[in-house]
Design a protein around this motif. Sequence first.
Motif, short mmCIF file in Angstrom:
data_model
loop_
_atom_site.label_atom_id
_atom_site.label_comp_id
_atom_site.label_asym_id
_atom_site.label_seq_id
_atom_site.Cartn_x
_atom_site.Cartn_y
_atom_site.Cartn_z
N HIS A 145 29.68 20.00 -4.40
CA HIS A 145 29.91 17.96 -3.35
C HIS A 145 28.61 17.93 -3.66
O HIS A 145 27.08 18.46 -3.71
N HIS A 146 28.43 16.38 -3.50
CA HIS A 146 27.66 15.36 -2.52
C HIS A 146 27.71 14.95 -1.81
O HIS A 146 28.24 14.13 -1.39
N SER A 147 26.34 15.88 -0.88
CA SER A 147 27.31 15.20 1.02
C SER A 147 26.66 14.16 1.26
O SER A 147 27.37 13.18 1.70
N ASN A 148 26.27 13.40 0.55
CA ASN A 148 25.58 12.40 0.98
C ASN A 148 26.57 11.13 -0.58
O ASN A 148 25.91 9.61 -0.26
N THR A 149 27.54 11.27 -0.83
CA THR A 149 27.87 10.26 -1.72
C THR A 149 29.49 9.71 -1.27
O THR A 149 29.28 8.61 -2.02
N GLN A 301 5.35 12.77 -16.32
CA GLN A 301 6.89 13.16 -17.09
C GLN A 301 7.58 13.01 -14.49
O GLN A 301 8.35 12.99 -15.07
N SER A 302 6.81 13.13 -13.87
CA SER A 302 7.29 12.84 -12.99
C SER A 302 6.89 11.68 -12.21
O SER A 302 6.82 11.18 -10.92
N TYR A 303 6.14 10.30 -13.18
CA TYR A 303 5.99 8.97 -13.11
C TYR A 303 7.24 8.37 -12.31
O TYR A 303 8.69 8.78 -13.07
N TRP A 304 7.57 7.80 -11.11
CA TRP A 304 8.37 7.31 -10.32
C TRP A 304 8.97 6.75 -10.94
O TRP A 304 10.48 6.64 -10.12
N ASP A 305 9.15 6.22 -11.61
CA ASP A 305 9.54 5.47 -12.75
C ASP A 305 10.81 5.25 -14.06
O ASP A 305 11.69 5.01 -14.83
N TYR A 306 10.33 6.79 -14.10
CA TYR A 306 11.47 7.37 -15.08
C TYR A 306 11.93 8.27 -14.51
O TYR A 306 12.76 8.64 -15.67
N ASN A 307 12.35 8.46 -13.28
CA ASN A 307 13.02 9.76 -12.63
C ASN A 307 13.61 8.87 -11.44
O ASN A 307 13.69 8.08 -10.34
N LYS A 308 14.67 7.92 -12.05
CA LYS A 308 16.04 7.21 -11.18
C LYS A 308 16.89 7.81 -11.35
O LYS A 308 17.94 7.99 -12.42
N THR A 309 18.38 7.63 -9.95
CA THR A 309 19.18 7.83 -10.27
C THR A 309 20.10 6.78 -9.49
O THR A 309 20.34 7.04 -8.46
N THR A 310 21.77 6.67 -9.91
CA THR A 310 22.13 5.57 -9.10
C THR A 310 23.66 6.77 -8.94
O THR A 310 24.62 6.82 -10.29
N LYS A 311 24.44 6.22 -7.93
CA LYS A 311 25.53 7.03 -8.28
C LYS A 311 26.32 5.69 -7.51
O LYS A 311 26.13 5.76 -5.95
N ASN A 341 26.84 9.37 -11.71
CA ASN A 341 25.82 9.53 -11.75
C ASN A 341 25.25 9.18 -13.46
O ASN A 341 25.75 9.05 -14.47
N GLU A 342 24.34 7.88 -13.06
CA GLU A 342 23.99 7.85 -13.79
C GLU A 342 22.23 7.97 -13.30
O GLU A 342 22.13 7.82 -12.90
N THR A 343 21.24 8.64 -15.14
CA THR A 343 20.42 9.33 -14.28
C THR A 343 19.49 9.52 -15.55
O THR A 343 19.39 9.61 -16.25
N LEU A 344 18.08 8.53 -15.26
CA LEU A 344 17.49 8.69 -15.90
C LEU A 344 15.50 10.21 -15.24
O LEU A 344 15.39 9.51 -14.15
N THR A 379 18.62 10.87 -20.44
CA THR A 379 18.87 10.07 -19.35
C THR A 379 21.05 11.26 -19.54
O THR A 379 20.98 11.65 -20.33
N LYS A 380 21.10 10.80 -18.41
CA LYS A 380 22.41 12.24 -17.54
C LYS A 380 23.48 11.03 -17.51
O LYS A 380 23.74 9.86 -16.58
N THR A 381 25.13 11.10 -17.52
CA THR A 381 25.74 10.33 -17.32
C THR A 381 26.83 11.84 -17.53
O THR A 381 27.05 12.23 -17.80
N ASN A 382 27.41 11.79 -15.45
CA ASN A 382 28.40 12.16 -15.12
C ASN A 382 29.37 12.01 -14.28
O ASN A 382 28.88 11.14 -13.14
N LYS A 383 30.68 11.15 -14.91
CA LYS A 383 31.32 10.47 -14.61
C LYS A 383 32.75 11.19 -14.61
O LYS A 383 33.88 11.42 -15.74
N TYR A 384 34.39 10.83 -13.60
CA TYR A 384 35.15 11.03 -13.79
C TYR A 384 36.17 10.59 -12.73
O TYR A 384 35.78 9.71 -11.60
N ARG A 385 37.40 10.13 -12.94
CA ARG A 385 38.18 9.84 -11.79
C ARG A 385 39.25 10.71 -11.55
O ARG A 385 39.94 11.60 -12.97
N VAL A 386 39.83 11.51 -10.52
CA VAL A 386 40.52 11.89 -10.57
C VAL A 386 42.50 11.65 -9.30
O VAL A 386 41.92 10.55 -8.98
#
Length: 765
Positions: A145-149, A301-311, A341-344, A379-386
Amino acid sequence: MTISARRSRACITVPALALVMALTGQSAHAADGVPPPPAPAPNDIAEGSDIVVTGTKANEIAPVTASLRATQPASIVSRSFIEDSLPASADFNDIALISPSVANTGGENGVGLNESKMTIRGFQDGEYNITYDGVPFGDTNGPTHHSNTFFPSNTVETLVVDRGPGNASQLGESTYGGNMNLFSRETRADRSIELKGAYGSFNTYLLRGLLQTGAIDKLNGTEAVISAQYIKTDGRLSLSGYNQKNVFGKVVIPLGNDVHLSLLSTYNKNHFFQPDKNGVTLAQQAIYGKYYNLNNDPTSQSYWDYNKTTKTTDFEIAKLDAEIRPGTTFVNTAYTYYYDNETLSGSSATALPVSAGGPQQTVTLSPGAKAVSGVPGYTKTNKYRVWGDIPKVRFDLGFGALTAGVWIEEANTFRQQTDVDLVTGNFNYVEKVVKGANTPQYVKFNQNSGFSHAEEFVELELRPLQGLTITPGYKHVDFNLKIDAKYNQTTRIPQDISQNYRKDLPFVTVNYAVTPRLSVYGQFAKGMALPILGDLYVNNPNLSSIQPQTSTNYQTGAVYHGERLSLDADLYYIKINNKIQQETVIDDTNTAQTAYFNAGRVLYKGIEGQATYVLAGGFAIFANGSLNYAKEAGTHNPVSNAPKGTAAAGLLYKHGPIRFSLIDKWTGPQYATTEALDPTQTFFVLQRSVRISPYNDTVLSASYQWRNLRFGLNVTDLFDSRKVENLNLSGSGPSGNAAHGVNQTSDQFYYQPGRQISGDITVKF
C-alpha cells in the motif's frame, strides 16, 4: 449533530454510525448510568469489524477504544482524535500508530510528507489488508500500500485496526496478519462549510475545504459531502519537495424508505522529488548529514531533477443498501480504482558524487559501444486498473443470522523499467545480453499482468443464549495470476505465464456479554497470503510448486466499558506455515534455475491492552501497550523489522472550547536481518542482524474554539528525537572501516525527522 437511523443505512455502515454516535455522546444511557447491551441493527451485515461502542464518558474522550461486540482484538480511532491530536497532513498509518502492536516507519520527510509503512505485531505491509468502506485495495503485483496516495486524512471518518484475520466476510488478499479498515467521511443532515489553513515546519502549508450540503428536500433528502485538500512542502530531507492534491466527494440518495444508494469518488495526485530507493548511507551521512536525500550536482545520480515521481490515483464506489423485507437485507458494493506511478530515478541512491570521492559515472549509448561519461538512471511505470463487486445478503433467522456473499475482482497492470542516460535522456545499454532472446540491453522489463479473483463466503451467527454469539464461517478463495510480458521482470525474456491458487478457510468466533459493561471473546481462524507476481519471475515456472502462505490464529480477550473507565486486553498465538522461499535448482539441461517453494514456519505471540480513565474537569489519561514475539520457528531467528513491544500513554483534556492532548508513542527494539537457506535447504541461516534501538515520538496538540473560528497548534516529536527508525541492509556485510555492524557505503538508514511544528486556523459556516 443529528444522525438518523434511517439514513445511516445509506451513507455509512452501522458499525461506523454506532461509533460516531458513541464518540459524540449521542448514545442513550440507562437511568442507572449503565449502558444497555447493544442490539443488532436491521442491516448489520458483517464487514469484518462490527463496531458498537457504548456512549460512556470514557469512550467520548478516548483516543482509541474497542467494541463490546469484538470477536478479535481491535482498536477504533475516531474522527475527533484525527482532528484534535494529529497534524492535518497525517496519513492513515499516522492515524493507526496510536494502536497497540502498531509501529510506523518512513516518515523521515515529515508527517504525511512521504510514503510511510506500518507493521502490526511484526507483520509487514503486504501481510495485512487495508480496506476502504469494506473494499480491499492494494498494488496488483503484491498487496502492498501507498499511505499518502489514495486516502489522505481528509477522506477518513473512522479507522479500525483489527489485529487478526477477521471473520469469513473480512475480504482481502492477505487475511493473514490483520486488517486496517478505513471508513469514508460521512454526510450530515445539516448544511455547513469548513475551511482550514495550516502552516508549519519545512515550509509546509495545507489548504482544505469541506462542504456538507445537508438534506436536500427537493431531492428526497439526498445528502452530499465534498472535500478538497492541497499540501505543499520543502520536506525535511534535502531538496525533497512534495505536493499533494486531493478531491473527495460522496452523495447519499434515498430511493425509498428502505433503499439507499451511495456514490463515492476520490482523486489524488502527488508530485515529489526522491530516489526510487531512497535512504542515507553512513558514508553519505558523514559528508551531508542524516537528512541527505538529493543534491544540486547535475553530474550526480542524486541530482534533484533526475529523481522525481508523479502518482495519480482515483477510487470510485457505488453502494446499494436495501432492506428487502423485515430481517432480510441486501448490500451490493461495486468499485473501481486506478493507480499510475511515473518515476525518473538515478540507478543508485547510495552512490557518492564524484566531487565527494565517488566513482566516475558512465553510460553506454549503443550496443557494444565503449562506456562514456554520463549519469545512469531509469524510467519506471507502474499503472493498473482494478474492478470489483461485492454482493452480500443477510437473513435474520430469529435464533441467529446467516450472511452470505461473494467478492469478484479483475485487475490489469502495465509495468516497465528502462535504463537511460539522465543527462541526455538516451537509452543506456547496460543490461546483460539474454541468451536466445532479442532483448534490448536498455530494457529491465516490459510487462503486462493481471489477475482474476473470486471469494465466496458464508457465516452463521448463532445466539443460543442471551448475550452469547457464536459465529462459524467459511470462505473459498480462487485466485488466477497471469503475466503476458514482452520482457518479463528478472528473466528479461518474452513470457506468457498463468498460475491458479485455491484455498478453503474456516473461521469460528465467540462473543459473550458477561454484563452490559463487560464482554469476553475468542477466535480461531485460518488466514492466508496469496503468492505475488514476483513469484512468477522465473525462467521455468514448472520448477516452482507453491501454495498460499497460511496462518492459524488463536486469540482471546475481554472488553470493559465503565462510565469512566474503558479497558480491553487480549492474548494471541499465530502460527505461519508455507512461507514462500527462493531456491536454485538444476533443470534437465543441467542449467541452474531460480524456483520458489513453500518452506519454513514463523511464530507470533503476545499480549496487548489499552485503557482510558476519565478524571474530573474534562481530563482523562490513557495508556496502551504490547509485548510481541515474532521469530522463525526452530531457529528462533527474529523476524526483520518486528518490534518486541510498543507502548503509548497520554493526557487528554476536552471541555468547552478547549482541546488538549499530550501523547507519547514508544516503539521497542527490533532487528534488521537478512537470511539464507542452508545448503540442505531445510532451515534458515541468519546472515546479518543489526539491532535498532527503541525510540519515542511525543505529540502535543492544543486548540481553542472562538465563535466559528478554531485555532490549533500541533507539535510532533516534541523532544526532537532523531533516532534510527528503520534500516535497509544491502545483503553484504561491513566493509572498510566497519561501524555499527553495517556496510557504510550500501546499507541505508532512515531517521525520525525531528520536531515538527504546525499551526492552523479553521472557520466553519
